[in-house]
Design an enzyme around this catalytic site. Structure first.
Site, PDB file in Angstrom:
ATOM      1  N   ARG A   1       0.802  -1.209   0.000  1.00  0.00           N
ATOM      2  CA  ARG A   1       0.000   0.000   0.000  1.00  0.00           C
ATOM      3  C   ARG A   1       0.848   1.279   0.000  1.00  0.00           C
ATOM      4  O   ARG A   1       0.673   2.165  -0.822  1.00  0.00           O
ATOM      5  CB  ARG A   1      -0.848  -0.022   1.267  1.00  0.00           C
ATOM      6  CG  ARG A   1      -2.142   0.619   1.218  1.00  0.00           C
ATOM      7  CD  ARG A   1      -2.892   0.227   2.479  1.00  0.00           C
ATOM      8  NE  ARG A   1      -3.404  -1.117   2.407  1.00  0.00           N
ATOM      9  CZ  ARG A   1      -4.566  -1.415   1.852  1.00  0.00           C
ATOM     10  NH1 ARG A   1      -5.316  -0.466   1.348  1.00  0.00           N
ATOM     11  NH2 ARG A   1      -4.983  -2.658   1.789  1.00  0.00           N
ATOM     12  N   THR A   2       1.799   1.326   0.906  1.00  0.00           N
ATOM     13  CA  THR A   2       2.652   2.512   1.011  1.00  0.00           C
ATOM     14  C   THR A   2       3.532   2.655  -0.231  1.00  0.00           C
ATOM     15  O   THR A   2       3.707   3.738  -0.775  1.00  0.00           O
ATOM     16  CB  THR A   2       3.537   2.410   2.274  1.00  0.00           C
ATOM     17  OG1 THR A   2       2.697   2.234   3.407  1.00  0.00           O
ATOM     18  CG2 THR A   2       4.377   3.662   2.465  1.00  0.00           C
TER      19      THR A   2
ATOM     20  N   LYS B   1      22.380 -11.037   0.377  1.00  0.00           N
ATOM     21  CA  LYS B   1      23.797 -11.428   0.309  1.00  0.00           C
ATOM     22  C   LYS B   1      24.574 -10.845   1.480  1.00  0.00           C
ATOM     23  O   LYS B   1      25.792 -10.904   1.515  1.00  0.00           O
ATOM     24  CB  LYS B   1      24.418 -10.974  -1.019  1.00  0.00           C
ATOM     25  CG  LYS B   1      23.786 -11.663  -2.220  1.00  0.00           C
ATOM     26  CD  LYS B   1      24.393 -11.157  -3.520  1.00  0.00           C
ATOM     27  CE  LYS B   1      23.562 -11.560  -4.724  1.00  0.00           C
ATOM     28  NZ  LYS B   1      23.238 -10.418  -5.597  1.00  0.00           N
TER      29      LYS B   1
ATOM     30  N   ARG C   1      11.638   1.844   3.487  1.00  0.00           N
ATOM     31  CA  ARG C   1      10.920   1.186   4.580  1.00  0.00           C
ATOM     32  C   ARG C   1      11.802   0.046   5.070  1.00  0.00           C
ATOM     33  O   ARG C   1      12.395  -0.670   4.272  1.00  0.00           O
ATOM     34  CB  ARG C   1       9.593   0.627   4.114  1.00  0.00           C
ATOM     35  CG  ARG C   1       8.850  -0.025   5.267  1.00  0.00           C
ATOM     36  CD  ARG C   1       7.448  -0.355   4.848  1.00  0.00           C
ATOM     37  NE  ARG C   1       6.622  -0.828   5.930  1.00  0.00           N
ATOM     38  CZ  ARG C   1       5.596  -0.163   6.408  1.00  0.00           C
ATOM     39  NH1 ARG C   1       5.322   1.050   5.965  1.00  0.00           N
ATOM     40  NH2 ARG C   1       4.848  -0.702   7.342  1.00  0.00           N
TER      41      ARG C   1
ATOM     42  N   HIS D   1       6.525   6.862  11.002  1.00  0.00           N
ATOM     43  CA  HIS D   1       5.970   6.741   9.647  1.00  0.00           C
ATOM     44  C   HIS D   1       5.382   8.108   9.301  1.00  0.00           C
ATOM     45  O   HIS D   1       4.164   8.280   9.229  1.00  0.00           O
ATOM     46  CB  HIS D   1       4.902   5.631   9.642  1.00  0.00           C
ATOM     47  CG  HIS D   1       4.426   5.221   8.289  1.00  0.00           C
ATOM     48  ND1 HIS D   1       5.000   5.668   7.115  1.00  0.00           N
ATOM     49  CD2 HIS D   1       3.415   4.385   7.909  1.00  0.00           C
ATOM     50  CE1 HIS D   1       4.359   5.133   6.087  1.00  0.00           C
ATOM     51  NE2 HIS D   1       3.401   4.358   6.549  1.00  0.00           N
TER      52      HIS D   1
END
Ligand SMILES: [Zn+2]
Lengths: 302, 152
Positions: A51-52, A80, A101, A129
């Protein structure tokens, strides 16, 4: 704001927040823009948040910019064993701005210190956020015409919900009244109540929705996660107490709007969706305008 | 008093750090990085103290601390006091005060903090000097004295 990273809502002054909200309004009214032509925006999603990410990518593409990045850490060099620092320093070479994020608290602040392009925090663990907070403020201002003197109901998980904590902090400058509705175990933490006390801001705590729902200007709903309860029986017993249903809205104010950061589980019954007081889907759309505003401000294009 | 005893008990020039809580002696040693010094250093611990119960004491020859350097120990030994010695005489007494920022000494108590998952120098703002609470510059969580871990 130019070239300044947005890690926490506290990074912006009230005046800067108002500037973002003004600019978001401009983008809502003028959707066709090519301000990001020739710019590359990186979206680094170390944990999936479709969504974000889509909201940011939509904001960039509507402004004519291009996007590089990854949508979960399995598909990147992170698997890795590359450090966050190395990834950020590399991607900063390829892009004009990084949207990130990450599951760890504080990762965005750290990224902003090692990167030579600005970082927008799209969620760092349980910490911050800020673009969600800005879109919540935009939605409140747009529906109420002001951020001042509003009666705000916060419902659900008030203990762990970072969205409600950031929103509470951001609204403190606008003389609000808060009503907190939550289970005993998910009450607003004392540190926030102490802040409200210090600022002489009124707040009331309730264990269930009460008659005073008729006083609400905004009802902000959040998910209550099953994992928060060690006693599953208790969860089952109480989960329906915090479900909003259409029948409960009869005596609410005409200007009242219901917000939710989405995705919802069952805390807003679908019979609310057709009520014109349900605002959560429009709220999500507002996120695109607000992110357009933030990106263009930071890049100095507006 | 024979000469051998004198060497343990007194120093000619240097600093005596007194009133360290006995249990926190090794934390103070780590904070000041005393293991890296070549100076003569004497430690005494589990000495009886009216104020602390049991206290520890550190005597460091030919070392005079800058305030910034020594104030860091206030994190664990807020009652510590310093005697500055010149030619066997105490020429100055000092107390310690917690600095506004703590850089690279403490570990964040939040296991999900980036500083516990990547090699980063920690940074804390002291939000309360009285009961020693620190706010992590990265994860923004606040920890109290009980949660404080001093880096190795
Ligand atoms: Zn931390």
């Amino acid at each position: 704001m130019k070239n300044k990273s947005l890690v926490s809502i506290n990074d912006y002054s009230t005046e800067e927040i108002m500037q973002i909200l003004e600019l978001a309004k401009y983008f809502e009214e003028n959707t066709e823009q090519n301000l990001l032509a020739g710019k590359v925006i990186a979206t680094l999603f170390y944990e999936p948040s479709t969504r974000t990410r889509l909201s940011f990518e939509s904001a960039v593409q509507r402004l004519g910019g291009s996007i590089i990045g990854f949508s979960d850490s399995n598909s990147s060099s992170v698997t890795k064993g590359e450090s966050l620092k190395d990834t950020i320093m590399t991607v900063a070479n390829y892009s004009d701005l990084i949207v990130m994020r990450h599951p760890l608290d504080g990762s965005a602040r750290y990224a902003s210190e090692v990167s030579n392009v600005p970082i927008i925090n799209a969620g760092d663990g349980a910490n911050q956020h800020p673009t969600q907070t800005l879109l919540d403020l935009y939605s409140i201002k747009k529906t109420q015409g002001t951020l001042k003197n509003l009666n705000i109901f916060l419902v659900g998980d008030l203990k762990y919900g970072r969205t409600v904590h950031s929103l509470l902090l951001a609204l403190m400058d606008f003389n609000p009244i808060f009503n907190f509705i939550s289970h005993e175990k998910l009450k607003m933490p004392d540190e926030y109540k102490l802040l409200l006390d210090a600022r002489k801001i009124k707040y009331y705590e309730h264990k269930e929705f009460t008659d005073i729902i008729s006083e609400a200007d905004i009802i902000y709903m959040t998910r209550t996660q099953r994992e928060r309860f060690s006693d599953q029986l208790e969860y089952e017993k109480t989960k329906d107490t915090y479900v909003l249903r259409n029948a409960m809205l009869i005596n609410t104010k005409p200007n009242m709007k219901i917000l939710h950061p989405l995705p919802r589980v069952n805390e807003i019954n679908i019979d609310v969706d057709d009520n014109n007081k349900a605002y959560y889907f429009t709220q999500a759309l507002n996120g695109v305008y607000v992110r357009q505003a933030i990106i263009t401000k930071i890049l100095g294009l507006k | 008093m024979n000469k051998k005893e004198l060497k343990v008990n007194a120093i000619k020039d240097g600093t005596v750090i007194d009133h360290i809580p006995a249990k926190d002696l090794f934390k103070v040693i780590r904070i000041l990085k005393l293991d890296k010094y070549n100076n003569q250093i004497t430690f005494g611990t589990n000495l009886e103290s009216k104020k602390l119960g049991y206290k520890a004491i550190i005597k460091i020859s030919d070392k005079f601390f800058e305030d910034d350097e020594i104030n860091k120990i206030a994190l664990v030994a807020s009652d510590a006091n310093l005697n500055i010695i010149r030619d066997y005489q105490v020429i100055e007494k000092k107390t310690v005060t917690i600095p506004d920022q703590i850089i690279g000494i403490a570990k964040c108590f939040n296991p999900k903090c980036i500083t516990n998952n990547e090699e980063i120098i920690t940074k804390f703002t002291v939000v309360s000097k009285k009961d020693v609470s620190l706010k992590c510059h990265y994860c923004e969580k606040i920890m109290d004295k009980a949660q404080l871990i001093i880096n190795q």
